[in-house]
Structure formats: C-alpha cells, structure tokens
Design an enzyme around this catalytic site. Structure first.
Site, PDB file in Angstrom:
ATOM      1  N   GLU A 162     -10.524   3.172   7.754  1.00  0.00           N
ATOM      2  CA  GLU A 162      -9.439   4.098   8.086  1.00  0.00           C
ATOM      3  C   GLU A 162     -10.063   5.223   8.902  1.00  0.00           C
ATOM      4  O   GLU A 162      -9.948   5.268  10.121  1.00  0.00           O
ATOM      5  CB  GLU A 162      -8.795   4.626   6.794  1.00  0.00           C
ATOM      6  CG  GLU A 162      -7.731   5.684   7.015  1.00  0.00           C
ATOM      7  CD  GLU A 162      -7.236   6.305   5.700  1.00  0.00           C
ATOM      8  OE1 GLU A 162      -7.894   6.179   4.657  1.00  0.00           O
ATOM      9  OE2 GLU A 162      -6.170   6.946   5.744  1.00  0.00           O
ATOM     10  N   HIS A 172       0.843  -1.203   0.000  1.00  0.00           N
ATOM     11  CA  HIS A 172       0.000   0.000   0.000  1.00  0.00           C
ATOM     12  C   HIS A 172       0.879   1.254   0.000  1.00  0.00           C
ATOM     13  O   HIS A 172       1.360   1.691   1.041  1.00  0.00           O
ATOM     14  CB  HIS A 172      -0.920  -0.029   1.234  1.00  0.00           C
ATOM     15  CG  HIS A 172      -2.001   1.016   1.214  1.00  0.00           C
ATOM     16  ND1 HIS A 172      -3.322   0.733   1.477  1.00  0.00           N
ATOM     17  CD2 HIS A 172      -1.957   2.342   0.972  1.00  0.00           C
ATOM     18  CE1 HIS A 172      -4.043   1.839   1.389  1.00  0.00           C
ATOM     19  NE2 HIS A 172      -3.232   2.842   1.089  1.00  0.00           N
ATOM     20  N   ASP A 218       1.404   9.073  -6.135  1.00  0.00           N
ATOM     21  CA  ASP A 218       1.325  10.531  -6.002  1.00  0.00           C
ATOM     22  C   ASP A 218       1.519  10.976  -4.547  1.00  0.00           C
ATOM     23  O   ASP A 218       1.419  12.167  -4.255  1.00  0.00           O
ATOM     24  CB  ASP A 218      -0.006  11.064  -6.567  1.00  0.00           C
ATOM     25  CG  ASP A 218      -1.235  10.355  -6.014  1.00  0.00           C
ATOM     26  OD1 ASP A 218      -1.151   9.168  -5.641  1.00  0.00           O
ATOM     27  OD2 ASP A 218      -2.304  10.999  -5.958  1.00  0.00           O
ATOM     28  N   ASP A 236       1.810   3.961   2.867  1.00  0.00           N
ATOM     29  CA  ASP A 236       0.748   4.837   2.373  1.00  0.00           C
ATOM     30  C   ASP A 236       1.354   5.969   1.540  1.00  0.00           C
ATOM     31  O   ASP A 236       1.393   5.864   0.325  1.00  0.00           O
ATOM     32  CB  ASP A 236      -0.122   5.382   3.508  1.00  0.00           C
ATOM     33  CG  ASP A 236      -1.548   5.679   3.051  1.00  0.00           C
ATOM     34  OD1 ASP A 236      -1.918   5.280   1.924  1.00  0.00           O
ATOM     35  OD2 ASP A 236      -2.308   6.298   3.823  1.00  0.00           O
ATOM     36  N   HIS A 274       1.080   5.041  -2.345  1.00  0.00           N
ATOM     37  CA  HIS A 274       0.503   5.853  -3.430  1.00  0.00           C
ATOM     38  C   HIS A 274       1.612   6.528  -4.230  1.00  0.00           C
ATOM     39  O   HIS A 274       2.456   7.217  -3.651  1.00  0.00           O
ATOM     40  CB  HIS A 274      -0.422   6.923  -2.861  1.00  0.00           C
ATOM     41  CG  HIS A 274      -1.674   6.373  -2.239  1.00  0.00           C
ATOM     42  ND1 HIS A 274      -2.899   6.372  -2.877  1.00  0.00           N
ATOM     43  CD2 HIS A 274      -1.881   5.786  -1.034  1.00  0.00           C
ATOM     44  CE1 HIS A 274      -3.812   5.820  -2.078  1.00  0.00           C
ATOM     45  NE2 HIS A 274      -3.227   5.451  -0.956  1.00  0.00           N
ATOM     46  N   GLY A 332      -9.788   7.825  -1.552  1.00  0.00           N
ATOM     47  CA  GLY A 332     -10.427   9.122  -1.374  1.00  0.00           C
ATOM     48  C   GLY A 332     -11.160   9.146  -0.045  1.00  0.00           C
ATOM     49  O   GLY A 332     -11.119   8.174   0.709  1.00  0.00           O
TER      50      GLY A 332
HETATM   51  O1  LIG Z   1      -4.880   7.111   3.170  1.00  0.00           O
HETATM   52  C1  LIG Z   1      -5.598   7.418   2.198  1.00  0.00           C
HETATM   53  N1  LIG Z   1      -6.952   7.240   2.272  1.00  0.00           N
HETATM   54  C2  LIG Z   1      -7.772   7.519   1.235  1.00  0.00           C
HETATM   55  N2  LIG Z   1      -7.334   8.024   0.076  1.00  0.00           N
HETATM   56  C3  LIG Z   1      -6.003   8.249  -0.045  1.00  0.00           C
HETATM   57  C4  LIG Z   1      -5.100   7.970   0.986  1.00  0.00           C
HETATM   58  N3  LIG Z   1      -3.871   8.307   0.565  1.00  0.00           N
HETATM   59  C5  LIG Z   1      -3.994   8.776  -0.678  1.00  0.00           C
HETATM   60  N4  LIG Z   1      -5.288   8.761  -1.061  1.00  0.00           N
HETATM   61  C6  LIG Z   1      -5.858   9.217  -2.324  1.00  0.00           C
HETATM   62  O2  LIG Z   1      -5.534   8.290  -3.343  1.00  0.00           O
HETATM   63  C7  LIG Z   1      -5.281   9.003  -4.540  1.00  0.00           C
HETATM   64  C8  LIG Z   1      -4.595   8.133  -5.568  1.00  0.00           C
HETATM   65  O3  LIG Z   1      -3.322   7.732  -5.178  1.00  0.00           O
HETATM   66  C9  LIG Z   1      -4.529  10.216  -4.041  1.00  0.00           C
HETATM   67  O4  LIG Z   1      -4.545  11.282  -4.991  1.00  0.00           O
HETATM   68  C10 LIG Z   1      -5.290  10.566  -2.777  1.00  0.00           C
HETATM   69  O5  LIG Z   1      -6.378  11.425  -3.058  1.00  0.00           O
HETATM   70 ZN   LIG Z   2      -3.903   4.823   1.003  1.00  0.00          ZN
END
Ligand SMILES: O=c1[nH]cnc2c1ncn2[C@@H]1O[C@H](CO)[C@@H](O)[C@H]1O
Ligand SMILES: [Zn+2]
EC number: 3.5.4.4
Length: 379
Positions: A210, A18, A22, A299, A20, A180
């Site tokens: 979460e 997990h 970005d 994350d 991201h 999101g």
């Molecule tokens: O911890 C999280 N919980 C929910 N959404 C997230 C988390 N971290 C990132 N993103 C969302 O996932 C998108 C794609 O990678 C990111 O742009 C962010 O808006």
């Molecule tokens: Zn995430």
C-alpha cells in the site's frame, strides 16, 4: 449497453473483503457514543461536520496521518454496547448498499481500555453482526458478515490474536490480518503468528504493498504465506507497459497473477493516502485488463466517505465498466473469501450470478415499454 446507473450499482450484489469496523462508523453514532461513554476528545460534535472532518483529516497523502484519525473511532469503541451497536450498524449499512457477503476486520487489542477481555470484544462484535444480519433480513435484504481479527503490526500481540482467531473459527471469525503503518514494521516480525495459522490450516491476509512497494508484497507472500494481499496495489511497480501497449510482468507480478493471489484493492483509500493519484490513473484498470484476481473494496467508509456502490460508481466513471465487469469483480471476491468452498460456490451461482442476470435483463423491458402504439404511430 449494460453500463449500470447508480440505482443498478446499488442493487447489484456486491462482495466486500476489506473493510475496517473502526473505519466505518456512522458519524452520528460516533457522536452518540462519545456522549454516552464520556469520550471528550472529538474534534466536532455535529454529525455532518464530524463526517467532513474525518474525510478531510484522512485526505493527507500520508498513511501515518490517515491512521491518526482512528484514535477517535477506537476511542468510542471501548464498551460491549458500543461494539454491538457499531457492528450491527455496519452489517445493516452494508446490506442497504447491496453487499451480500462481507469480511469486516478490526483489532481486538485496541478495544480493551474499558476493561473488556479479548474474548468479550470478539463476542460483542459477533453479536452485533448477527443482529445487523437479522435487521437486514427483516428489511428484505440478505447479507452474511464474517469477522477478520487484525493484529497491529507495530505491536507485539500477533500470536495471541492469531490464537484468538483460531479459537473463534467457525464461531463468526473467518480469518486473520495485520494492519497499521507499513514503514519500519515488516510483516516478518510476526512470523510466529503466521506459522501458527498455517499449522492450523487457517487463513490470513496481510496489509502489504500500500504505502510500501514490492518488498512488502514479496515478504507477505514468500516469507509469511499470506492467502491474500490487503491492497497489494504496488504490484504494478513490477509491470512494465511499453509505449506500444506491450506489457511485461516481472517475476513477482507473474507469481501473483499465476497463483491467482487476490488483491484487496481500495481505490478511494489509495487516493487519500497517496498510493494512487486519480481514479482513472488507479492501477485497478491495468490489473483488471491483465486478469489479476482483483477485487474492489472500501477500506474505511467513514474516512473516505465511501461505500461499495460509490467505489463502483467511480470505477464505472473512470473505466466505463459494465455490469459484466462488476460481476467479474464480485465473483473474484467471492472466490477469494475465507468461508468454505461449497458456500462460496453457492453464493456465486445462487446469489451473485442470478442478481446480475436480473439487472442485465432490465434493458429488455425498458425497450418494450417505449414502443407503445402512440410512439410507433408518431414515427
Ligand atoms: O489502509 C490501511 N492500512 C493500514 N492499516 C489500516 C488501514 N486502514 C485501517 N488500518 C488500521 O487497522 C486498524 C484495525 O482496523 C485500524 O485501527 C487502523 O489503525
Ligand atoms: Zn485496510
């Protein structure tokens, strides 16, 4: 005896499910790309200060505010070259941190502002991952990176993104995710996407449990059919620990443990969004003791100023974890990956276990070196 030091934690083979794309850019790359692509909204242009800004801005105690910081990273990831660079550096950075297998996610629908098509976005990121794997190999490191395509839960493109993930299956994309803000955006809004993936025998994880509690975990599993839970940390709300240490699992927590549902736990991220209040108080301690299929994840490395090694350092500090615990988390993660079973098994038996065996044997040789003649005769 085998409590790992920082250097061993970094060298230990780690598995990341997990992360991201970005949320993991190097601050210097954000600055470079903003300049190259004419993105003028960055809050800081010095890389050190920008990195600190992301950590502070994400440290709000609210998932919604945490997610606002992504406008700046997504803002500079709108061209093919930017996506290739970010993906290549991601693979390189993970390999340098001792990650041997990673599934990295991003939402293709967020990278279309510069005129790229969804397919062009996926191909650019795949190209970057392959380039990063190659650079790591040149440096004597080994990493495999698979992509997860994320659909944004507030948007309405989940089916389209699921179809995209299915089309690029075996071509660098290993599964699907939704992310999101949870509140007000239940995963059941995207049932068509999940049903499509199930009919195609494809894999998906869902961000659930979460910011939001048990109902979101229950929906993700029992309505949507998720293979894994993104976070899933609130499953502890269904576990009662008595004053005498006795433990009672509710029906949902039992189901999650009995069915070996992987939990993609992200300790530092949880502290920032308020889902947990300290490392020592993080539910991962309890979930590990109860033998849930718990995994350790980053994350968002940029927003949390973290890495896999740093996450493990925090956990070793908080819970006294040993190399055996690290191996347990890494094997759990590898078992839960979305690549074929034979490849997972080979990673476990030929990469992860030998890597830990090597680290666990180091103390033997340290001991031998310190019993030299002079040390013995002094005594
Ligand atoms: O911890 C999280 N919980 C929910 N959404 C997230 C988390 N971290 C990132 N993103 C969302 O996932 C998108 C794609 O990678 C990111 O742009 C962010 O808006
Ligand atoms: Zn995430």
């Amino acid at each position: 005896m085998n409590t790992p030091n920082s250097d061993q934690i970094r060298r230990a083979p780690k598995v990341l499910l997990h992360d991201h794309l970005d949320g993991g850019l190097r601050p210097g790359t954000v600055v470079d790309l903003a300049r190259e692509t004419g993105y003028a909204a960055l809050p800081e242009t010095d890389p050190g200060r920008l990195g600190a800004w992301f950590r502070a801005a994400a440290d709000s105690g609210s998932l919604e505010r945490y997610l606002e910081t992504f406008s700046h990273t997504v803002g500079v990831m709108q061209t093919r070259d930017a996506l290739v660079r970010v993906a290549a550096e991601c693979a390189e950075d993970l390999a340098a941190d001792g990650v041997v297998y990673a599934e990295v996610r991003y939402a293709p629908e967020q990278h279309l502002e510069g005129g790229l098509s969804l397919e062009e976005v996926v191909e650019a990121v795949n190209e970057g991952f392959r380039e990063g794997e190659r650079r790591a190999r040149e440096d004597g490191r080994r990493i495999r990176v698979g992509a997860l395509l994320t659909a944004m839960r507030h948007a309405a493109r989940a089916l389209e993104i699921a179809e995209l993930a299915n089309r690029y299956r075996d071509l660098g994309v290993v599964g699907f995710d939704i992310a999101g803000a949870e509140a007000g955006h239940p995963p059941t809004r995207h049932l068509d996407a999940f049903e499509f993936l199930k009919r195609e025998n494809n894999h998906f994880t869902i961000h659930a449990g979460e910011a939001f509690g048990l109902p979101s975990i229950w929906q993700a599993l029992q309505w949507c059919g998720a293979d894994r839970l993104g976070h899933g940390v609130r499953i502890v709300d269904d576990i009662q620990v008595g004053a005498d240490g006795s433990v009672k699992l509710g029906r949902l927590a039992s189901y999650v443990r009995d069915k070996r549902i992987p939990l993609e736990l992200c300790p530092s991220s949880n502290l920032q969004t308020g889902a947990a209040d300290s490392y020592a108080g993080h539910p991962i301690g309890l979930l590990r003791r109860l033998h849930f299929r718990a995994t350790v994840n980053t994350d968002n490395r940029l927003m949390s100023g973290t890495s896999m090694s740093r996450e493990f350092e925090h956990l070793v500090g908080a819970f006294g974890y040993t190399l055996d615990d690290m191996q347990w988390f890494s094997v759990n993660a590898m078992k839960s990956a979305f690549i074929p079973f034979d490849e997972r098994l080979a990673m476990i038996n030929d990469v992860i276990k030998p890597g830990y065996a090597e680290l666990k044997s180091e103390w033997l040789f340290r001991q031998t070196a310190s019993t030299s003649r002079s040390a013995v005769s002094d005594g």
